[in-house]
Design a protein around this motif. Structure first.
Motif, short mmCIF file in Angstrom:
data_model
loop_
_atom_site.label_atom_id
_atom_site.label_comp_id
_atom_site.label_asym_id
_atom_site.label_seq_id
_atom_site.Cartn_x
_atom_site.Cartn_y
_atom_site.Cartn_z
N TYR A 46 0.81 -1.21 0.00
CA TYR A 46 0.00 0.00 0.00
C TYR A 46 0.85 1.27 0.00
CZ TYR A 46 -3.61 -3.37 1.26
OH TYR A 46 -4.45 -4.45 1.27
N GLU A 47 2.11 1.14 -0.38
CA GLU A 47 2.95 2.33 -0.51
C GLU A 47 2.38 3.28 -1.56
OE1 GLU A 47 7.03 1.54 -1.16
OE2 GLU A 47 7.27 0.36 0.67
N LEU A 48 1.74 2.70 -2.56
CA LEU A 48 1.09 3.49 -3.61
C LEU A 48 0.02 2.61 -4.22
CD1 LEU A 48 1.12 6.11 -5.37
CD2 LEU A 48 2.66 4.90 -6.92
N PHE A 49 -1.19 3.14 -4.36
CA PHE A 49 -2.23 2.34 -5.04
C PHE A 49 -3.32 3.23 -5.62
CE2 PHE A 49 -3.60 2.39 -0.55
CZ PHE A 49 -4.96 2.64 -0.62
N VAL A 50 -3.93 2.67 -6.65
CA VAL A 50 -5.07 3.30 -7.31
C VAL A 50 -6.32 2.53 -6.91
CG1 VAL A 50 -6.13 3.84 -9.55
CG2 VAL A 50 -3.63 3.99 -9.28
N VAL A 51 -7.36 3.23 -6.51
CA VAL A 51 -8.60 2.57 -6.12
C VAL A 51 -9.34 2.11 -7.37
CG1 VAL A 51 -10.82 2.82 -4.94
CG2 VAL A 51 -8.79 4.00 -4.05
N ILE A 52 -9.64 0.81 -7.43
CA ILE A 52 -10.53 0.28 -8.46
C ILE A 52 -11.93 0.37 -7.87
CG2 ILE A 52 -11.16 -1.76 -9.82
CD1 ILE A 52 -8.21 -2.58 -9.72
N GLU A 53 -12.76 1.21 -8.45
CA GLU A 53 -14.02 1.60 -7.80
C GLU A 53 -15.10 0.51 -7.92
OE1 GLU A 53 -14.27 4.25 -6.00
OE2 GLU A 53 -12.54 5.47 -6.61
N HIS A 54 -14.76 -0.66 -7.41
CA HIS A 54 -15.73 -1.75 -7.32
C HIS A 54 -16.45 -1.66 -5.99
CE1 HIS A 54 -17.48 -5.79 -7.25
NE2 HIS A 54 -16.97 -5.92 -6.03
N ASN A 55 -17.78 -1.60 -6.02
CA ASN A 55 -18.61 -1.61 -4.81
C ASN A 55 -18.23 -0.49 -3.85
OD1 ASN A 55 -20.73 -2.68 -3.19
ND2 ASN A 55 -19.23 -3.80 -1.96
N THR A 56 -18.02 0.70 -4.38
CA THR A 56 -17.61 1.81 -3.52
C THR A 56 -18.68 2.88 -3.35
OG1 THR A 56 -16.57 2.92 -5.41
CG2 THR A 56 -15.15 1.54 -4.04
N PHE A 79 -22.16 -2.02 -0.94
CA PHE A 79 -23.15 -2.98 -0.44
C PHE A 79 -22.43 -4.06 0.36
CE2 PHE A 79 -25.12 -1.13 -4.20
CZ PHE A 79 -26.37 -0.79 -3.71
N PRO A 80 -22.91 -4.34 1.57
CA PRO A 80 -22.23 -5.29 2.45
C PRO A 80 -21.99 -6.65 1.79
CG PRO A 80 -23.95 -4.14 3.65
CD PRO A 80 -24.10 -3.77 2.20
N GLY A 81 -20.75 -7.09 1.85
CA GLY A 81 -20.40 -8.44 1.40
C GLY A 81 -20.10 -8.60 -0.07
N LEU A 82 -20.22 -7.52 -0.86
CA LEU A 82 -20.03 -7.65 -2.31
C LEU A 82 -18.60 -7.34 -2.76
CD1 LEU A 82 -23.38 -6.35 -3.85
CD2 LEU A 82 -22.76 -8.61 -2.96
N GLY A 83 -17.70 -7.26 -1.81
CA GLY A 83 -16.29 -7.09 -2.15
C GLY A 83 -15.76 -5.73 -1.77
N SER A 84 -14.53 -5.72 -1.24
CA SER A 84 -13.94 -4.47 -0.78
C SER A 84 -12.44 -4.47 -1.05
CB SER A 84 -14.19 -4.29 0.72
OG SER A 84 -13.53 -5.31 1.46
N MET A 85 -11.84 -3.28 -0.92
CA MET A 85 -10.40 -3.11 -1.04
C MET A 85 -9.86 -3.67 -2.36
SD MET A 85 -8.96 -3.73 2.84
CE MET A 85 -7.37 -3.02 2.40
N ILE A 86 -10.49 -3.29 -3.45
CA ILE A 86 -10.02 -3.71 -4.77
C ILE A 86 -9.16 -2.58 -5.32
CG2 ILE A 86 -10.66 -4.58 -7.03
CD1 ILE A 86 -11.55 -6.35 -4.69
N PHE A 87 -7.86 -2.82 -5.36
CA PHE A 87 -6.90 -1.77 -5.73
C PHE A 87 -5.98 -2.24 -6.85
CE2 PHE A 87 -6.96 -1.07 -0.87
CZ PHE A 87 -8.10 -0.27 -0.94
N LEU A 88 -5.37 -1.29 -7.51
CA LEU A 88 -4.20 -1.53 -8.34
C LEU A 88 -3.02 -1.11 -7.47
CD1 LEU A 88 -2.74 -2.10 -11.07
CD2 LEU A 88 -3.20 0.29 -11.68
N HIS A 89 -2.29 -2.09 -6.96
CA HIS A 89 -1.28 -1.79 -5.95
C HIS A 89 0.05 -2.47 -6.27
CE1 HIS A 89 -1.57 -5.80 -4.22
NE2 HIS A 89 -2.83 -5.63 -3.84
N VAL A 90 1.05 -2.15 -5.46
CA VAL A 90 2.36 -2.77 -5.60
C VAL A 90 2.22 -4.27 -5.33
CG1 VAL A 90 4.72 -2.84 -4.71
CG2 VAL A 90 3.49 -0.65 -4.84
N TRP A 91 2.85 -5.07 -6.18
CA TRP A 91 2.65 -6.51 -6.07
C TRP A 91 3.66 -7.19 -5.16
CZ3 TRP A 91 4.14 -8.69 -11.60
CH2 TRP A 91 5.49 -8.45 -11.85
N ASN A 92 3.27 -8.42 -4.77
CA ASN A 92 4.23 -9.40 -4.29
C ASN A 92 4.49 -10.29 -5.49
OD1 ASN A 92 5.49 -11.74 -3.29
ND2 ASN A 92 4.50 -11.53 -1.29
#
Length: 245
Positions: free
Chosen positions: A181-191, A195-208
């Motif tokens: 999470y040093e740098l990430f772009v929010v992928i605006e899924h369910n934002t 809606f509860p339970g339909l998915g959260s924290m969907i980002f374009l972020h630094v990978w492992n």
């Protein structure tokens, strides 16, 4: 931030990061990305037809002048990212076949996404927000500098579900302690709304590099830094995540 105002200067910038890339017009290029380009233009064509048949339905890509296109087979945990930008009325390929990491269970249609299922949702998502540690100059996009007490809530029972919080809450994930999470772009899924339970924290972020994500799109930090420096909110950028047949 260094000003980048032409495909040639973009190419020079990418070469300085160690990438061998070229910006070129789609109609003139010889590329191994034929499947990606075919899907891209087919999708744009179908979106245009849908809008003509029903004028009240505005395509999310109708006014987009920058598109990040992520593609993979449904069950794969790795895929490719291509970045296209509209310049003087012609689409240019800025980045091609950049490797990405996907959810541990591959891609899934956005409306089927559920919390904790390990899938990366497909669909079209506007790029509006970038978060990172430290100050950055972002062109016409919302930028939030992450502080030590910042969290993102992935608890479906919380009123703050799938929202950034500036304090610790039960079930919330601290952003400060993780390098992804040093740098990430929010992928605006369910934002908007979430809606509860339909998915959260969907980002374009630094990978492992050695592991799939929990449902995000992971990319190298060098590529992500480059993408963020090129993205321009005035060009209404979108990310399109699609399953290849």
């Amino acid at each position: 931030m260094k000003s980048i105002d032409s495909p040639k200067s973009l190419t020079n910038s990418f070469h300085s990061l160690g990438f061998s890339l070229k910006s070129k017009q789609f109609l003139r290029q010889k590329t191994n990305s034929a499947i990606v380009l075919f899907c891209f233009f087919s999708f744009l064509g179908s979106e245009s037809l849908s809008s003509e048949e029903n004028p009240s339905l505005e395509s999310p890509l109708q006014n987009a002048e920058q598109i990040l296109f992520v593609t993979a087979r449904a069950s794969q945990t790795t895929g490719s990212l291509d970045f296209y930008t509209l310049n003087n009325g012609e689409w240019l390929a800025v980045l091609e076949k950049i490797p990405v990491r996907l959810g541990r269970n591959g891609l899934l249609l956005s409306f089927e996404k559920r919390e904790g299922d390990g899938h990366t949702p497909t669909g079209i998502f506007p790029i509006q927000r970038v978060l990172g540690k430290g100050k950055k100059e972002i062109r016409n996009l919302e930028y939030t500098e992450i502080r030590k007490n910042y969290h993102w809530n992935d608890n479906p029972k919380s009123r703050s579900y799938n929202q950034l919080t500036k304090h610790q809450e039960k079930g919330a994930i601290p952003l400060w302690d993780s390098y992804i999470y040093e740098l990430f772009v929010v992928i605006e899924h369910n934002t908007k709304p979430a809606f509860p339970g339909l998915g959260s924290m969907i980002f374009l972020h630094v990978w492992n590099e050695d592991k799939p994500t929990s449902g995000c799109v992971g990319v190298s930090k060098e590529v992500l830094e480059t993408l963020v420096s090129v993205l321009d909110g005035s060009k209404k950028p979108n990310i399109l995540i699609q399953i290849l047949d």
